[in-house]
Design a protein around this motif. Structure first.
Motif, PDB file in Angstrom:
ATOM      1  N   GLU A 167      -4.929   6.259  -8.972  1.00 56.72           N
ATOM      2  CA  GLU A 167      -4.756   7.621  -8.455  1.00 56.72           C
ATOM      3  C   GLU A 167      -3.902   7.605  -7.175  1.00 56.72           C
ATOM      4  N   LYS A 168      -4.151   6.595  -6.341  1.00 53.88           N
ATOM      5  CA  LYS A 168      -3.400   6.502  -5.087  1.00 53.88           C
ATOM      6  C   LYS A 168      -1.906   6.265  -5.359  1.00 53.88           C
ATOM      7  N   ILE A 169      -1.611   5.339  -6.252  1.00 53.13           N
ATOM      8  CA  ILE A 169      -0.187   5.038  -6.503  1.00 53.13           C
ATOM      9  C   ILE A 169       0.480   6.207  -7.237  1.00 53.13           C
ATOM     10  N   PHE A 170      -0.230   6.842  -8.176  1.00 53.64           N
ATOM     11  CA  PHE A 170       0.384   7.964  -8.904  1.00 53.64           C
ATOM     12  C   PHE A 170       0.619   9.156  -7.964  1.00 53.64           C
ATOM     13  N   SER A 171      -0.281   9.344  -6.986  1.00 54.96           N
ATOM     14  CA  SER A 171      -0.082  10.438  -6.014  1.00 54.96           C
ATOM     15  C   SER A 171       1.157  10.174  -5.170  1.00 54.96           C
ATOM     16  N   GLN A 172       1.367   8.895  -4.846  1.00 52.11           N
ATOM     17  CA  GLN A 172       2.568   8.560  -4.065  1.00 52.11           C
ATOM     18  C   GLN A 172       3.832   8.788  -4.887  1.00 52.11           C
ATOM     19  N   VAL A 173       3.760   8.416  -6.170  1.00 53.07           N
ATOM     20  CA  VAL A 173       4.910   8.636  -7.059  1.00 53.07           C
ATOM     21  C   VAL A 173       5.196  10.142  -7.134  1.00 53.07           C
ATOM     22  N   PHE A 174       4.135  10.927  -7.272  1.00 51.50           N
ATOM     23  CA  PHE A 174       4.279  12.388  -7.367  1.00 51.50           C
ATOM     24  C   PHE A 174       5.016  12.927  -6.134  1.00 51.50           C
ATOM     25  N   LYS A 175       4.633  12.433  -4.962  1.00 51.38           N
ATOM     26  CA  LYS A 175       5.236  12.936  -3.717  1.00 51.38           C
ATOM     27  C   LYS A 175       6.732  12.631  -3.638  1.00 51.38           C
ATOM     28  N   VAL A 176       7.116  11.411  -4.043  1.00 47.72           N
ATOM     29  CA  VAL A 176       8.532  11.039  -3.869  1.00 47.72           C
ATOM     30  C   VAL A 176       9.440  11.618  -4.961  1.00 47.72           C
ATOM     31  N   LEU A 177       8.820  12.117  -6.039  1.00 46.81           N
ATOM     32  CA  LEU A 177       9.633  12.728  -7.107  1.00 46.81           C
ATOM     33  C   LEU A 177      10.079  14.137  -6.709  1.00 46.81           C
ATOM     34  N   LYS A 178      11.292  14.504  -7.148  1.00 46.89           N
ATOM     35  CA  LYS A 178      11.743  15.889  -6.958  1.00 46.89           C
ATOM     36  C   LYS A 178      10.967  16.796  -7.905  1.00 46.89           C
ATOM     37  N   PHE A 214      13.526  11.461  -5.506  1.00 42.98           N
ATOM     38  CA  PHE A 214      13.985  10.794  -6.736  1.00 42.98           C
ATOM     39  C   PHE A 214      13.951  11.753  -7.931  1.00 42.98           C
ATOM     40  N   ASP A 215      14.938  11.592  -8.832  1.00 41.37           N
ATOM     41  CA  ASP A 215      14.939  12.388 -10.077  1.00 41.37           C
ATOM     42  C   ASP A 215      13.940  11.800 -11.069  1.00 41.37           C
ATOM     43  N   ILE A 216      13.874  10.461 -11.062  1.00 39.20           N
ATOM     44  CA  ILE A 216      13.008   9.761 -12.025  1.00 39.20           C
ATOM     45  C   ILE A 216      12.325   8.579 -11.314  1.00 39.20           C
ATOM     46  N   VAL A 217      11.044   8.399 -11.584  1.00 39.61           N
ATOM     47  CA  VAL A 217      10.389   7.150 -11.166  1.00 39.61           C
ATOM     48  C   VAL A 217      10.065   6.375 -12.438  1.00 39.61           C
ATOM     49  N   PHE A 218      10.528   5.125 -12.461  1.00 42.67           N
ATOM     50  CA  PHE A 218      10.391   4.241 -13.614  1.00 42.67           C
ATOM     51  C   PHE A 218       9.523   3.049 -13.208  1.00 42.67           C
ATOM     52  N   SER A 219       8.795   2.498 -14.172  1.00 42.37           N
ATOM     53  CA  SER A 219       8.100   1.236 -13.897  1.00 42.37           C
ATOM     54  C   SER A 219       7.777   0.529 -15.209  1.00 42.37           C
ATOM     55  N   LYS A 220       7.897  -0.779 -15.201  1.00 44.12           N
ATOM     56  CA  LYS A 220       7.570  -1.550 -16.407  1.00 44.12           C
ATOM     57  C   LYS A 220       6.522  -2.617 -16.066  1.00 44.12           C
ATOM     58  N   ASP A 221       5.335  -2.422 -16.593  1.00 45.04           N
ATOM     59  CA  ASP A 221       4.250  -3.415 -16.533  1.00 45.04           C
ATOM     60  C   ASP A 221       3.923  -3.909 -15.119  1.00 45.04           C
ATOM     61  N   SER A 222       3.897  -3.001 -14.172  1.00 45.69           N
ATOM     62  CA  SER A 222       3.621  -3.378 -12.782  1.00 45.69           C
ATOM     63  C   SER A 222       2.360  -2.724 -12.222  1.00 45.69           C
ATOM     64  N   PHE A 223       2.011  -1.532 -12.689  1.00 40.10           N
ATOM     65  CA  PHE A 223       0.841  -0.848 -12.120  1.00 40.10           C
ATOM     66  C   PHE A 223      -0.454  -1.602 -12.416  1.00 40.10           C
ATOM     67  N   VAL A 224      -0.416  -2.462 -13.427  1.00 40.30           N
ATOM     68  CA  VAL A 224      -1.585  -3.280 -13.747  1.00 40.30           C
ATOM     69  C   VAL A 224      -2.015  -4.115 -12.530  1.00 40.30           C
ATOM     70  N   HIS A 225      -1.068  -4.364 -11.639  1.00 37.01           N
ATOM     71  CA  HIS A 225      -1.387  -5.135 -10.431  1.00 37.01           C
ATOM     72  C   HIS A 225      -1.957  -4.255  -9.322  1.00 37.01           C
ATOM     73  N   ILE A 226      -1.975  -2.951  -9.521  1.00 35.95           N
ATOM     74  CA  ILE A 226      -2.406  -2.045  -8.448  1.00 35.95           C
ATOM     75  C   ILE A 226      -3.714  -1.378  -8.880  1.00 35.95           C
ATOM     76  N   SER A 241       0.762  -1.247   0.000  1.00 39.50           N
ATOM     77  CA  SER A 241       0.000   0.000   0.000  1.00 39.50           C
ATOM     78  C   SER A 241       0.791   1.295   0.000  1.00 39.50           C
ATOM     79  N   ASN A 242       2.103   1.242   0.200  1.00 39.39           N
ATOM     80  CA  ASN A 242       2.775   2.547   0.092  1.00 39.39           C
ATOM     81  C   ASN A 242       4.239   2.480  -0.331  1.00 39.39           C
ATOM     82  N   LEU A 243       4.731   3.610  -0.820  1.00 37.75           N
ATOM     83  CA  LEU A 243       6.136   3.716  -1.206  1.00 37.75           C
ATOM     84  C   LEU A 243       6.859   4.362  -0.019  1.00 37.75           C
ATOM     85  N   PRO A 244       7.702   3.586   0.662  1.00 40.26           N
ATOM     86  CA  PRO A 244       8.264   4.062   1.929  1.00 40.26           C
ATOM     87  C   PRO A 244       9.468   4.999   1.767  1.00 40.26           C
ATOM     88  N   PHE A 245       9.234   6.167   1.177  1.00 43.38           N
ATOM     89  CA  PHE A 245      10.336   7.100   0.937  1.00 43.38           C
ATOM     90  C   PHE A 245       9.934   8.521   1.332  1.00 43.38           C
TER      91      PHE A 245
END
Ligand SMILES: C[S@@+](CC[C@H](N)C(=O)[O-])C[C@H]1O[C@@H](n2cnc3c(N)ncnc32)[C@H](O)[C@@H]1O
Length: 261
Positions: A129-140, A113-125, A104-108
């Motif tokens: 909106e929740k995961i993208f908001s977390q990505v947004f927060k941890v990005l510089k 981070f300068d870049i958040v990358f992912s390959k074919d994994s969000f399909v499992h989540i 449920s969360n990205l522990p950072f």
């Protein structure tokens, strides 16, 4: 994690790696990563790889693209162990850290981070909106979010063919449409959102994969799995090709940016 929640055990990992390349658990290998990154400069960057799987791409981000530091996170123990082994084998312990995280969360910390990358994994989540908001927060601020994922072309009920495919795939897929992804990215604060439909490419690629699985190489796949396992995969691939042909299954690449301020 209960047995039902484990989607990628050792057998499944070996099968995918044999088909898609050492350390790769999604289609396309290095060529597809190159297309996804599309010239994005990774040199000296600190990168988060969400759903790093067996770590083939995580390692490549350092070795082939010059990233300074990569943190790969995943929720499944077998893939994390496999990724850690790969990092050690490549003597990249100083550059790459692999972490087993909760679903449920990205522990950072924020903005790290300068870049958040992912390959074919969000399909499992399921909650994009929740995961993208977390990505947004941890990005510089000014950082890039670049990912590939498996999408469904519309927001209506999946067709019968798609339902059949998803049942066979049994990977807990939570597919969303391109507009659902776009809106979730926008709502999370991302700007300059670009997307690229990879259906045409994967439609051809999946046929080649099916040929491999059902041709003379089948025996070597059975040796690392079982006859039933490969029989099931062939059934799944045929069902997948049907929904690729109609365009309903449409893998996409996305690039989005966190505003500078
Ligand atoms: C299709 S594999 C892709 C792995 C890797 N990115 C690759 O392309 O080789 C999907 C990965 O997403 C991971 N995953 C599933 N749910 C996740 C979650 N909530 N957070 C992070 N990773 C997750 C799975 O364990 C699996 O390793």
């Amino acid at each position: 994690m209960s047995k039902d929640e484990i989607h990628y055990d050792i057998t499944h990992i070996s099968f995918l790696e044999k088909l898609w390349g050492d350390g790769y658990m999604s289609p396309g290998g290095k060529k597809e990563i190159n297309r996804l990154l599309n010239g994005l400069d990774l040199t000296e960057k600190k990168i988060l790889d969400v759903g790093c799987g067996a770590g083939g791409i995580t390692v490549s981000l350092v070795k082939d693209y010059g990233a300074k530091e990569v943190i790969g996170v995943d929720v499944e123990e077998d893939v994390v162990n496999s990724a850690i082994k790969r990092v050690v084998k490549n003597r990249l312990k100083d550059n790459i850290e692999i972490l087993l995280i909760g679903k449920s969360n990205l522990p950072f910390e924020d903005n790290c981070f300068d870049i958040v990358f992912s390959k074919d994994s969000f399909v499992h989540i399921p909650d994009k909106e929740k995961i993208f908001s977390q990505v947004f927060k941890v990005l510089k601020p000014g950082g890039f979010f670049v990912f590939s994922d498996w999408l469904i072309s519309h927001d209506q009920k999946p067709s019968k063919e798609m339902e059949y495919y998803l049942k066979l795939e049994d990977l807990g897929f939570g597919m969303g449409s391109p507009s659902l992804y776009h809106n979730a990215l926008k709502k999370s604060g991302f700007v300059s959102i670009k997307k690229n439909n990879r259906n045409k490419w994967y439609k051809e690629e999946a046929r080649k994969e099916l040929q491999i699985l059902s041709g003379p190489a089948r025996k070597s796949y059975e040796e690392i799995t079982s006859n039933n396992f490969i029989e099931d995969q062939i059934k799944t691939w045929k069902a997948m090709i049907r929904v690729l042909d109609t365009g309903e299954h449409c893998p996409h690449h996305f690039l989005a940016q966190k505003p500078e301020n």
